[in-house]
Design a protein around this motif. Structure first.
Motif, PDB file in Angstrom:
ATOM      1  N   SER A  36       0.841  -1.191   0.000  1.00  0.00           N
ATOM      2  CA  SER A  36       0.000   0.000   0.000  1.00  0.00           C
ATOM      3  C   SER A  36       0.876   1.242   0.000  1.00  0.00           C
ATOM      4  N   ASP A  37       0.297   2.368  -0.368  1.00  0.00           N
ATOM      5  CA  ASP A  37       1.024   3.624  -0.246  1.00  0.00           C
ATOM      6  C   ASP A  37       0.932   4.191   1.170  1.00  0.00           C
ATOM      7  N   GLU A  38       0.049   3.658   2.010  1.00  0.00           N
ATOM      8  CA  GLU A  38      -0.118   4.166   3.379  1.00  0.00           C
ATOM      9  C   GLU A  38       1.159   4.064   4.224  1.00  0.00           C
ATOM     10  N   PRO A  39       1.906   2.936   4.206  1.00  0.00           N
ATOM     11  CA  PRO A  39       3.160   2.908   4.963  1.00  0.00           C
ATOM     12  C   PRO A  39       4.177   3.931   4.457  1.00  0.00           C
ATOM     13  N   ILE A  40       4.156   4.230   3.175  1.00  0.00           N
ATOM     14  CA  ILE A  40       5.044   5.242   2.608  1.00  0.00           C
ATOM     15  C   ILE A  40       4.688   6.608   3.183  1.00  0.00           C
ATOM     16  N   ILE A  41       3.408   6.920   3.175  1.00  0.00           N
ATOM     17  CA  ILE A  41       2.936   8.197   3.714  1.00  0.00           C
ATOM     18  C   ILE A  41       3.312   8.321   5.186  1.00  0.00           C
ATOM     19  N   GLU A  42       3.094   7.265   5.967  1.00  0.00           N
ATOM     20  CA  GLU A  42       3.431   7.274   7.389  1.00  0.00           C
ATOM     21  C   GLU A  42       4.929   7.465   7.593  1.00  0.00           C
ATOM     22  N   ALA A  43       5.740   6.780   6.800  1.00  0.00           N
ATOM     23  CA  ALA A  43       7.203   6.913   6.915  1.00  0.00           C
ATOM     24  C   ALA A  43       7.627   8.355   6.645  1.00  0.00           C
ATOM     25  N   LEU A  44       7.058   8.970   5.616  1.00  0.00           N
ATOM     26  CA  LEU A  44       7.414  10.355   5.302  1.00  0.00           C
ATOM     27  C   LEU A  44       6.956  11.309   6.407  1.00  0.00           C
ATOM     28  N   HIS A  45       5.809  11.031   7.010  1.00  0.00           N
ATOM     29  CA  HIS A  45       5.343  11.836   8.149  1.00  0.00           C
ATOM     30  C   HIS A  45       6.289  11.710   9.342  1.00  0.00           C
ATOM     31  N   GLN A  46       6.969  10.572   9.460  1.00  0.00           N
ATOM     32  CA  GLN A  46       7.906  10.349  10.561  1.00  0.00           C
ATOM     33  C   GLN A  46       9.300  10.903  10.258  1.00  0.00           C
ATOM     34  N   LEU A  82       4.111   6.737  -6.343  1.00  0.00           N
ATOM     35  CA  LEU A  82       4.839   7.927  -6.767  1.00  0.00           C
ATOM     36  C   LEU A  82       4.064   9.203  -6.430  1.00  0.00           C
ATOM     37  N   GLU A  83       2.756   9.190  -6.634  1.00  0.00           N
ATOM     38  CA  GLU A  83       1.948  10.366  -6.311  1.00  0.00           C
ATOM     39  C   GLU A  83       1.938  10.640  -4.810  1.00  0.00           C
ATOM     40  N   SER A  84       1.905   9.595  -3.992  1.00  0.00           N
ATOM     41  CA  SER A  84       1.958   9.773  -2.539  1.00  0.00           C
ATOM     42  C   SER A  84       3.312  10.317  -2.096  1.00  0.00           C
ATOM     43  N   TYR A  88       3.662  13.869  -0.065  1.00  0.00           N
ATOM     44  CA  TYR A  88       4.055  13.840   1.346  1.00  0.00           C
ATOM     45  C   TYR A  88       5.564  13.915   1.595  1.00  0.00           C
ATOM     46  N   ALA A  89       6.369  14.001   0.548  1.00  0.00           N
ATOM     47  CA  ALA A  89       7.830  13.954   0.707  1.00  0.00           C
ATOM     48  C   ALA A  89       8.363  15.008   1.669  1.00  0.00           C
ATOM     49  N   PHE A  90       7.768  16.166   1.691  1.00  0.00           N
ATOM     50  CA  PHE A  90       8.362  17.276   2.436  1.00  0.00           C
ATOM     51  C   PHE A  90       7.463  17.814   3.547  1.00  0.00           C
ATOM     52  N   VAL A  91       6.575  16.974   4.064  1.00  0.00           N
ATOM     53  CA  VAL A  91       5.718  17.410   5.176  1.00  0.00           C
ATOM     54  C   VAL A  91       6.498  17.508   6.483  1.00  0.00           C
ATOM     55  N   LYS A  92       7.513  16.717   6.662  1.00  0.00           N
ATOM     56  CA  LYS A  92       8.288  16.698   7.906  1.00  0.00           C
ATOM     57  C   LYS A  92       9.592  17.475   7.779  1.00  0.00           C
ATOM     58  N   SER A  93      10.192  17.469   6.607  1.00  0.00           N
ATOM     59  CA  SER A  93      11.486  18.091   6.390  1.00  0.00           C
ATOM     60  C   SER A  93      11.606  18.523   4.933  1.00  0.00           C
ATOM     61  N   ASP A  94      12.344  19.596   4.709  1.00  0.00           N
ATOM     62  CA  ASP A  94      12.616  20.057   3.344  1.00  0.00           C
ATOM     63  C   ASP A  94      13.795  19.334   2.707  1.00  0.00           C
ATOM     64  N   PHE A  95      14.511  18.527   3.511  1.00  0.00           N
ATOM     65  CA  PHE A  95      15.680  17.853   2.969  1.00  0.00           C
ATOM     66  C   PHE A  95      15.266  16.773   1.973  1.00  0.00           C
ATOM     67  N   THR A 118       9.224  11.145 -14.210  1.00  0.00           N
ATOM     68  CA  THR A 118       9.446  12.497 -14.721  1.00  0.00           C
ATOM     69  C   THR A 118       8.143  13.285 -14.763  1.00  0.00           C
ATOM     70  N   GLN A 119       7.069  12.660 -15.217  1.00  0.00           N
ATOM     71  CA  GLN A 119       5.778  13.342 -15.295  1.00  0.00           C
ATOM     72  C   GLN A 119       5.199  13.627 -13.911  1.00  0.00           C
ATOM     73  N   ILE A 120       5.335  12.700 -12.987  1.00  0.00           N
ATOM     74  CA  ILE A 120       4.745  12.874 -11.660  1.00  0.00           C
ATOM     75  C   ILE A 120       5.566  13.846 -10.811  1.00  0.00           C
ATOM     76  N   PHE A 121       6.877  13.669 -10.759  1.00  0.00           N
ATOM     77  CA  PHE A 121       7.699  14.501  -9.877  1.00  0.00           C
ATOM     78  C   PHE A 121       8.029  15.870 -10.465  1.00  0.00           C
TER      79      PHE A 121
END
Length: 188
Positions: A36-46, A82-84, A88-95, A118-121
């Motif tokens: 699922s994309d949910e663990p990815i989202i959670e990891a990025l939030h952490q 990829l869309e997730s 959510y990539a930068f919700v916790k940090s800009d790095f 390329t199209q998504i990012f």
């Protein structure tokens, strides 16, 4: 932003430890859980900065699925992952976020992945200004950027060995990295 910066972040990225995820898409164990994309989202939030996706051939519309290979795990859509990551990539940090790929795709599907990423990012995707890096850029210089890291699939290496070409299962050579970056630039 809740992230606290404690160090000078202007040294090359290789000078830092990163909070990484392995099989970032799995909801449970590596053998039978759902993807699922949910663990990815959670990891990025952490604050995880390295996300891993295992890419395999699929009969889906885009031909690529994210799944633990040779297991009973269920697949998840590459596009959804990829869309997730983008959202959510930068919700916790800009790095920067590094997307590591365990790539089991044919060259045609690798090109398809490159086109999708390329199209998504879009402008978030990092492209080096030169073909050959002698040193990694700094985390500071890569804020709000996504970096894709991959190496030649084992299946490709094995077919090269059986065809008489010299190859190994080690880290990719400088030439392979340059070739990968050249492919990304062509698709931009």
């Amino acid at each position: 932003m809740s992230f606290q910066e404690y160090h000078d972040m202007n040294a090359p990225m290789s000078h830092y430890f990163m909070y990484t995820g392995h099989n970032s898409y799995l909801t449970g164990n590596q053998l039978t859980s759902e993807s699922s994309d949910e663990p990815i989202i959670e990891a990025l939030h952490q604050g995880v900065r390295v996300i891993e996706l295992d890419l395999w051939t699929s009969s889906s519309q885009d031909g690529i699925k994210v799944v633990g290979g040779r297991t009973l795990t269920t697949p998840v859509s590459l596009t959804k992952c990829l869309e997730s990551i983008k959202e959510y990539a930068f919700v916790k940090s800009d790095f920067p976020v590094i997307l590591t790929l365990e790539d089991h795709l044919t060259s045609k599907l690798q090109a398809k992945f490159t086109q999708m990423a390329t199209q998504i990012f879009e402008e978030m995707l990092y492209y080096p200004q030169i073909d050959y890096l002698t040193e990694f850029p700094s985390p500071e210089s890569l804020k709000n950027r996504i970096i894709i890291s991959t190496k030649t699939p084992k299946e490709y290496l094995q077919s090269e060995i059986s065809n008489g070409s010299e190859s190994s299962d080690e880290e990719p050579s400088e030439q392979e990295l340059s070739d990968s970056m050249a492919k990304l630039k062509k698709c931009k």
